[in-house]
Every structure is written in structure tokens, then in C-alpha cells.
Design a protein around this motif. Structure first.
Motif, PDB file in Angstrom:
ATOM      1  N   GLN A   1       0.824  -1.209   0.000  1.00 22.09           N
ATOM      2  CA  GLN A   1       0.000   0.000   0.000  1.00 22.09           C
ATOM      3  C   GLN A   1       0.860   1.262   0.000  1.00 22.09           C
ATOM      4  O   GLN A   1       0.550   2.237  -0.684  1.00 22.09           O
ATOM      5  CB  GLN A   1      -0.934  -0.017   1.200  1.00 22.09           C
ATOM      6  CG  GLN A   1      -2.023  -1.080   1.112  1.00 22.09           C
ATOM      7  CD  GLN A   1      -2.896  -1.151   2.355  1.00 22.09           C
ATOM      8  OE1 GLN A   1      -2.527  -0.642   3.417  1.00 22.09           O
ATOM      9  NE2 GLN A   1      -4.046  -1.778   2.227  1.00 22.09           N
ATOM     10  N   VAL A   2       1.962   1.222   0.759  1.00 22.03           N
ATOM     11  CA  VAL A   2       2.864   2.375   0.787  1.00 22.03           C
ATOM     12  C   VAL A   2       3.464   2.611  -0.591  1.00 22.03           C
ATOM     13  O   VAL A   2       3.602   3.756  -1.040  1.00 22.03           O
ATOM     14  CB  VAL A   2       3.982   2.165   1.832  1.00 22.03           C
ATOM     15  CG1 VAL A   2       5.040   3.257   1.712  1.00 22.03           C
ATOM     16  CG2 VAL A   2       3.412   2.144   3.238  1.00 22.03           C
TER      17      VAL A   2
ATOM     18  N   LEU B   1       5.553   8.106  -4.887  1.00 23.02           N
ATOM     19  CA  LEU B   1       6.477   7.074  -5.363  1.00 23.02           C
ATOM     20  C   LEU B   1       6.157   6.643  -6.793  1.00 23.02           C
ATOM     21  O   LEU B   1       6.813   5.758  -7.330  1.00 23.02           O
ATOM     22  CB  LEU B   1       6.428   5.853  -4.436  1.00 23.02           C
ATOM     23  CG  LEU B   1       6.878   6.089  -2.996  1.00 23.02           C
ATOM     24  CD1 LEU B   1       6.687   4.822  -2.171  1.00 23.02           C
ATOM     25  CD2 LEU B   1       8.323   6.538  -2.946  1.00 23.02           C
ATOM     26  N   ASN B   2       5.160   7.259  -7.385  1.00 22.91           N
ATOM     27  CA  ASN B   2       4.736   6.850  -8.717  1.00 22.91           C
ATOM     28  C   ASN B   2       4.688   8.011  -9.699  1.00 22.91           C
ATOM     29  O   ASN B   2       3.881   8.029 -10.622  1.00 22.91           O
ATOM     30  CB  ASN B   2       3.362   6.171  -8.633  1.00 22.91           C
ATOM     31  CG  ASN B   2       3.437   4.808  -7.969  1.00 22.91           C
ATOM     32  OD1 ASN B   2       3.782   3.808  -8.596  1.00 22.91           O
ATOM     33  ND2 ASN B   2       3.113   4.755  -6.685  1.00 22.91           N
ATOM     34  N   SER B   3       5.567   8.956  -9.488  1.00 26.70           N
ATOM     35  CA  SER B   3       5.643  10.099 -10.408  1.00 26.70           C
ATOM     36  C   SER B   3       6.540   9.784 -11.607  1.00 26.70           C
ATOM     37  O   SER B   3       6.502  10.481 -12.623  1.00 26.70           O
ATOM     38  CB  SER B   3       6.162  11.341  -9.689  1.00 26.70           C
ATOM     39  OG  SER B   3       7.482  11.121  -9.208  1.00 26.70           O
ATOM     40  N   VAL B   4       7.357   8.704 -11.479  1.00 24.77           N
ATOM     41  CA  VAL B   4       8.279   8.310 -12.548  1.00 24.77           C
ATOM     42  C   VAL B   4       8.263   6.799 -12.685  1.00 24.77           C
ATOM     43  O   VAL B   4       8.344   6.079 -11.690  1.00 24.77           O
ATOM     44  CB  VAL B   4       9.722   8.762 -12.252  1.00 24.77           C
ATOM     45  CG1 VAL B   4      10.685   8.215 -13.310  1.00 24.77           C
ATOM     46  CG2 VAL B   4       9.813  10.283 -12.193  1.00 24.77           C
TER      47      VAL B   4
ATOM     48  N   VAL C   1      -0.107   4.306 -13.293  1.00 22.10           N
ATOM     49  CA  VAL C   1      -0.943   5.459 -13.643  1.00 22.10           C
ATOM     50  C   VAL C   1      -2.025   5.672 -12.588  1.00 22.10           C
ATOM     51  O   VAL C   1      -2.250   6.801 -12.115  1.00 22.10           O
ATOM     52  CB  VAL C   1      -1.586   5.267 -15.030  1.00 22.10           C
ATOM     53  CG1 VAL C   1      -2.673   6.311 -15.266  1.00 22.10           C
ATOM     54  CG2 VAL C   1      -0.530   5.358 -16.120  1.00 22.10           C
ATOM     55  N   VAL C   2      -2.692   4.598 -12.197  1.00 20.49           N
ATOM     56  CA  VAL C   2      -3.750   4.696 -11.193  1.00 20.49           C
ATOM     57  C   VAL C   2      -3.170   5.155  -9.854  1.00 20.49           C
ATOM     58  O   VAL C   2      -3.730   6.039  -9.184  1.00 20.49           O
ATOM     59  CB  VAL C   2      -4.472   3.353 -11.034  1.00 20.49           C
ATOM     60  CG1 VAL C   2      -5.437   3.395  -9.853  1.00 20.49           C
ATOM     61  CG2 VAL C   2      -5.225   2.993 -12.316  1.00 20.49           C
ATOM     62  N   SER C   3      -2.034   4.579  -9.453  1.00 19.66           N
ATOM     63  CA  SER C   3      -1.417   4.929  -8.171  1.00 19.66           C
ATOM     64  C   SER C   3      -0.903   6.362  -8.153  1.00 19.66           C
ATOM     65  O   SER C   3      -0.844   6.999  -7.104  1.00 19.66           O
ATOM     66  CB  SER C   3      -0.260   3.975  -7.857  1.00 19.66           C
ATOM     67  OG  SER C   3      -0.705   2.642  -7.723  1.00 19.66           O
ATOM     68  N   SER C   4      -0.510   6.873  -9.302  1.00 20.16           N
ATOM     69  CA  SER C   4       0.087   8.211  -9.354  1.00 20.16           C
ATOM     70  C   SER C   4      -0.915   9.321  -9.086  1.00 20.16           C
ATOM     71  O   SER C   4      -0.518  10.438  -8.735  1.00 20.16           O
ATOM     72  CB  SER C   4       0.732   8.442 -10.724  1.00 20.16           C
ATOM     73  OG  SER C   4      -0.255   8.629 -11.731  1.00 20.16           O
TER      74      SER C   4
END
Length: 319
Positions: free
Chosen positions: A60-61, A67-70, A103-106
Motif C-alpha cells: 500500500q505504501v 512514489l509513482n511520479s516516474v 498510472v492509477v497509483s500516481s
């Protein structure tokens, strides 16, 4: 004596277990903010293959938008080399699923995408959910089409860097719409596979894909010239453009600092020397150094190159 030794061993083991338990408790007590800070020091691949699989909490973290910008898998592909399995539908599906998950996490924070072998299936979601995208590198993606690139152009106007090398379903139409809607674009890579000597790709890249090499080099050059005048970096390795296309680029993209024409067989040293005169800001240019192809098939096909031709006189390309 033996009992004493065994007692010492048991005590040592107990101590280690206690230490391990204490360590586990310490990790469990860390806040999400601390874990995000720690995981941010890992590469995307290390998080995806390691931290995410440790436990549900860490998974989850790892989905935190910060953490999902790249997403950058270029190192993985570069180190592995081009493999036949990369070109099969199952591998493409896995890459698509990975990209869609990121994409969803970002939550709209994704700014850089560097991977290969994705398709319209994932990029259409990128277009819908990533308005802050600045870097899009999708080399060797045979199932990315003009339709999805149109969506990207209209919904991701902040793109600064685009690499669509070896993407043969993308045409000059995409270059037009990207150039028209992405005013910040400064770097474009539109390289083709080596069609002069395809033997280096045989057994890895499907033959039908090798044979689908785009032929409209001048159309692409015209689109770049007219709609991307702000470019600083341009790569067109093995493009089939002629002197006409190169002249258009030199007239329309006068801010160019780097130009890669490796393998551009349809332009001569004279064409390049003339184009360079218009590119006052040019710092580096890669020359289309030709060689006699290694394979017997291509040696026969291009045997006439043994004759003297000004295209072999590459010294004049130096600036």
C-alpha cells in the motif's frame, strides 16, 4: 561440556531471534511518511520486485502517488538487450498492466514514462489520467497508434521529451498533432530499425515488423519542420528522408543543438553540409557513416556501394 556448549548455542539463537523480532517491530512502527521516504531511495524496479511483495502494508505504501511520479525501465531493457520474448503479446500485456497500475497509483502525478513494448491499452489511460506528463519514451511499441497519440497530444500538453523510435504504427500525423499541442517539446527521437542491414534484428524482431519500416521520411520531416520549430534535440537514425526533408528541417528547426542522422542513406554529405549552414546553434551532429553490410543478402543488395560515392566521404560532415 556438551550441554554447556548447547546452552550457549541456544542462547545465541535466542538473542538473534530477539534482535530480529525487535527489528521487525521497529519496521512495523514506522509511519507511512517514513516508509515513503525510505522507499523513495529505491529504484522503481526494486520497489516493484521487492518492497511491494513483502507485506500488504508495504504494498500500500508503494502505491503512494509520491512514489509513482516516474516509471523508468530503460535500464532494465538496456541491460537485457533486445530479446524475442519482448515482442510477444504476453510480454506486452504485462508491460501494459504495470503501466496502468502506476498510472492509477500516481493520481495524476506521473511526469515521466520510460519503457518499451506498451500498447494503446495502457497509453489511452495515460492520456486520461496524466495531465502533468513531461517525458514519454515508448521505444519498440508496435501497437501504439496515431489514435492514441492524438489523445496524448490533446490531454498531455506539458510534454518536453518524446521518444517514439521503432514505433511503426505512428506516422507523421502524430508528429503534427504533438507539435501543435505540446509547445514545450524540446527533444524528439524518431529512430528506425536498421533497414540497411536487417540481419542484426533477424531472430529478435518479427520479420513482418522489419518489413513495415515507414517509407514517408520526407512527410515526417515536413511535420517536424512546420510544427516543432522549438526543438533542441532531434534523432532520425535510419530515416528514409531525402535532401528535401533535411532542407525543411534546417529551415524550420533553427534552434537545434543536436542532430543525429546515423544511417540516413538518402542524404549526401553535400546535403548535410548545406543544411548545417542554416543551423547556427548546432553543437553536435552524428554523421550517417555507411559500411558494407555484413550479411550476404544485403551485400548483394547494396553491392553498388562499393563504387565511389560522395556519401562515403564523411569527413566533410565535421563541424
Amino acid at each position: 561440556m556438551d550441554d554447556e556448549k548447547q546452552s550457549q548455542i541456544n542462547a545465541t539463537k535466542s538473542g538473534r531471534l530477539a534482535d530480529a523480532g525487535a527489528g521487525a517491530a521497529d519496521w512495523a512502527d514506522l509511519t507511512n511518511e517514513c516508509l515513503v521516504n525510505i522507499f523513495s531511495r529505491l529504484s522503481f524496479e526494486e520497489r516493484w520486485r521487492g518492497a511491494m511483495r513483502v507485506c500488504k502494508a508495504w504494498n500500500q505504501v508503494c502505491q503512494d502517488p509520491c512514489l509513482n511520479s516516474v516509471i523508468d525501465l530503460d535500464y532494465h531493457f538496456d541491460s537485457a538487450g533486445e530479446l524475442p520474448r519482448f515482442w510477444n503479446p504476453e510480454f506486452e500485456r504485462r508491460i501494459d498492466n504495470m503501466l496502468r497500475s502506476v498510472v492509477v497509483s500516481s493520481a495524476g502525478c506521473l511526469s515521466q514514462i520510460r519503457l518499451r513494448h506498451c500498447s494503446d491499452r495502457s497509453l489511452s489511460l495515460v492520456a486520461k489520467m496524466c495531465p502533468n506528463l513531461e517525458v514519454l519514451s515508448i521505444k519498440s511499441s508496435p501497437n501504439v497508434t496515431d489514435a492514441t497519440m492524438d489523445e496524448i497530444a490533446h490531454r498531455c500538453p506539458k510534454i518536453k521529451e518524446l521518444d517514439i523510435s521503432y514505433c511503426y504504427e505512428i506516422s507523421h500525423k502524430s508528429l503534427i498533432v504533438i507539435g501543435s499541442n505540446c509547445p514545450n517539446l524540446r527533444k524528439l527521437n524518431r529512430n528506425l530499425l536498421n533497414w540497411l542491414d536487417p540481419s542484426q534484428h533477424i531472430g529478435t524482431v518479427p520479420n513482418e515488423y522489419l518489413n513495415a519500416c515507414p517509407q514517408n521520411g520526407d512527410s515526417e520531416a515536413a511535420a517536424i519542420s512546420k510544427f516543432m520549430p522549438q526543438l533542441l534535440h532531434l534523432e532520425l537514425c535510419f530515416s528514409k528522408m531525402t535532401a528535401k526533408g533535411l532542407a525543411l528541417i534546417s529551415e524550420g528547426c533553427q534552434n537545434l543543438e543536436h542532430l543525429d542522422l546515423s544511417g540516413c542513406a538518402n542524404v549526401t554529405s553535400r546535403d548535410i553540409a548545406k543544411a548545417v549552414l542554416s543551423l547556427k546553434k548546432l553543437k553536435t551532429i552524428k554523421k550517417p557513416n555507411f559500411y558494407i553490410p555484413r550479411s550476404g543478402y544485403n551485400a548483394e543488395r547494396y553491392g553498388h556501394w562499393n563504387m565511389y560515392d560522395e556519401r562515403f566521404q564523411t569527413d566533410v560532415f565535421r563541424i
